[in-house]
Motif scaffolding. Structure first.
Motif, PDB file in Angstrom:
ATOM      1  N   LEU A   1      18.026   0.141 -18.199  1.00 40.86           N
ATOM      2  CA  LEU A   1      17.782  -0.050 -19.329  1.00 40.86           C
ATOM      3  C   LEU A   1      16.579   0.920 -19.788  1.00 40.86           C
ATOM      4  O   LEU A   1      16.929   1.717 -20.839  1.00 40.86           O
ATOM      5  N   GLY A   2      15.619   0.852 -18.885  1.00 45.02           N
ATOM      6  CA  GLY A   2      14.319   1.805 -19.172  1.00 45.02           C
ATOM      7  C   GLY A   2      14.736   3.416 -19.261  1.00 45.02           C
ATOM      8  O   GLY A   2      14.348   4.272 -20.110  1.00 45.02           O
ATOM      9  N   SER A   3      15.575   3.613 -18.175  1.00 47.00           N
ATOM     10  CA  SER A   3      16.117   5.172 -18.289  1.00 47.00           C
ATOM     11  C   SER A   3      16.906   5.328 -19.533  1.00 47.00           C
ATOM     12  O   SER A   3      16.910   6.677 -20.099  1.00 47.00           O
ATOM     13  N   ALA A   4      17.619   4.456 -20.158  1.00 44.48           N
ATOM     14  CA  ALA A   4      18.468   4.597 -21.085  1.00 44.48           C
ATOM     15  C   ALA A   4      17.639   4.917 -22.391  1.00 44.48           C
ATOM     16  O   ALA A   4      17.989   5.746 -23.339  1.00 44.48           O
ATOM     17  N   ILE A   5      16.565   4.149 -22.534  1.00 43.04           N
ATOM     18  CA  ILE A   5      15.872   4.010 -23.845  1.00 43.04           C
ATOM     19  C   ILE A   5      14.729   5.061 -23.679  1.00 43.04           C
ATOM     20  O   ILE A   5      14.575   5.866 -24.588  1.00 43.04           O
ATOM     21  N   LEU A   6      13.868   5.011 -22.430  1.00 45.14           N
ATOM     22  CA  LEU A   6      12.908   6.087 -22.425  1.00 45.14           C
ATOM     23  C   LEU A   6      13.147   7.147 -21.668  1.00 45.14           C
ATOM     24  O   LEU A   6      12.154   8.291 -21.849  1.00 45.14           O
ATOM     25  N   GLY A   7      13.813   7.197 -20.643  1.00 49.61           N
ATOM     26  CA  GLY A   7      14.302   8.673 -20.085  1.00 49.61           C
ATOM     27  C   GLY A   7      14.438   8.432 -18.432  1.00 49.61           C
ATOM     28  O   GLY A   7      13.996   7.298 -18.125  1.00 49.61           O
ATOM     29  N   ASP A   8      14.865   9.380 -17.857  1.00 45.63           N
ATOM     30  CA  ASP A   8      15.122   9.285 -16.571  1.00 45.63           C
ATOM     31  C   ASP A   8      14.089   8.996 -15.671  1.00 45.63           C
ATOM     32  O   ASP A   8      14.336   8.701 -14.387  1.00 45.63           O
ATOM     33  N   TRP A   9      12.676   9.540 -15.979  1.00 49.95           N
ATOM     34  CA  TRP A   9      11.663   9.410 -15.210  1.00 49.95           C
ATOM     35  C   TRP A   9      11.543   7.795 -14.696  1.00 49.95           C
ATOM     36  O   TRP A   9      10.768   7.482 -13.864  1.00 49.95           O
ATOM     37  N   VAL A  10      12.043   6.794 -15.474  1.00 51.99           N
ATOM     38  CA  VAL A  10      11.662   5.150 -15.364  1.00 51.99           C
ATOM     39  C   VAL A  10      12.487   4.944 -13.872  1.00 51.99           C
ATOM     40  O   VAL A  10      11.862   4.025 -13.246  1.00 51.99           O
ATOM     41  N   TRP A  11      13.526   5.951 -13.362  1.00 54.90           N
ATOM     42  CA  TRP A  11      13.825   5.418 -11.909  1.00 54.90           C
ATOM     43  C   TRP A  11      12.830   5.442 -10.833  1.00 54.90           C
ATOM     44  O   TRP A  11      13.134   5.004  -9.749  1.00 54.90           O
TER      45      TRP A  11
END
Length: 199
Positions: A111-121
């Motif tokens: 969900l974080g990568s969908a909302i904030l960006g792929d750096w959340v991974w």
């Protein structure tokens, strides 16, 4: 008492498995929907680059595998309305706890990568890092047996200083308590003078 505990564990396991299944569906349907909406609004691409997509596939596969494992070990077996086998407690410690951490971190990263960006991974590295920490803390006592200088209990570097302090009062013929009282009296502590005055 044991039967009540078994019923409590069985009920908690069934609730946890239902919530886990619902969570897997919601997260894996909501994340692409958010990505699609944000790709229409902003200049972001709908499909992430190769590495985040690969991480999504690997972690989602691991989450589904963990969910199936939880179903296998945690589902109570019932025959004719009577409970036969409770199953493992899904609120337990150890590997089960690490499985929950993997699932929750996958949900956060998806969900974080969908909302904030792929750096959340990058947060997904916390799961193997925590697993390595737990593994090291488990095997450290064993390593301390074979390599006591490296993994053994820590010893103060200056061992001679406390030994010298302990030896000084004995040389003068007074106990530690007497030495402390004398030191306080020399500093002018009024409590020590009052005790001395009463004697």
């Amino acid at each position: 008492m044991a039967n009540a505990s078994s019923k409590r564990i069985a009920t908690a396991n069934e609730t946890a498995l239902q919530n886990l299944q619902l969570g897997l569906l919601i997260v894996n349907l909501l994340a692409p929907t958010i990505r699609f909406i944000l790709s229409l609004i902003t200049s972001r691409r709908f499909l992430p680059p190769t590495l985040p997509l690969l991480l999504y596939i690997v972690f989602t596969g691991a989450s589904i595998f963990t969910w199936r494992w939880f179903v296998t070990i945690g589902t109570p077996e019932r025959q004719g309305g009577a409970q036969v086998r409770v199953g493992e407690d899904l609120g337990g410690k150890g590997v089960i706890e690490l499985g929950w951490d993997l699932i929750y971190m996958t949900w956060i990263c998806t969900l974080g990568s969908a909302i904030l960006g792929d750096w959340v991974w990058w947060f997904s590295l916390l799961v193997p890092g925590f697993g390595a920490y737990k593994l090291f803390s488990t095997i450290r006592p064993i390593l301390g047996i074979f390599l006591p200088g490296l993994f053994g209990p820590s010893v103060p570097r200056d061992v001679s200083a406390p030994a010298q302090e302990a030896a000084q009062p004995e040389e003068k013929g007074e106990s530690r308590r007497q030495a402390k009282l004398r030191a306080r009296m020399e500093k002018g502590d009024k409590r020590v003078q009052q005790v001395q005055g009463r004697r």
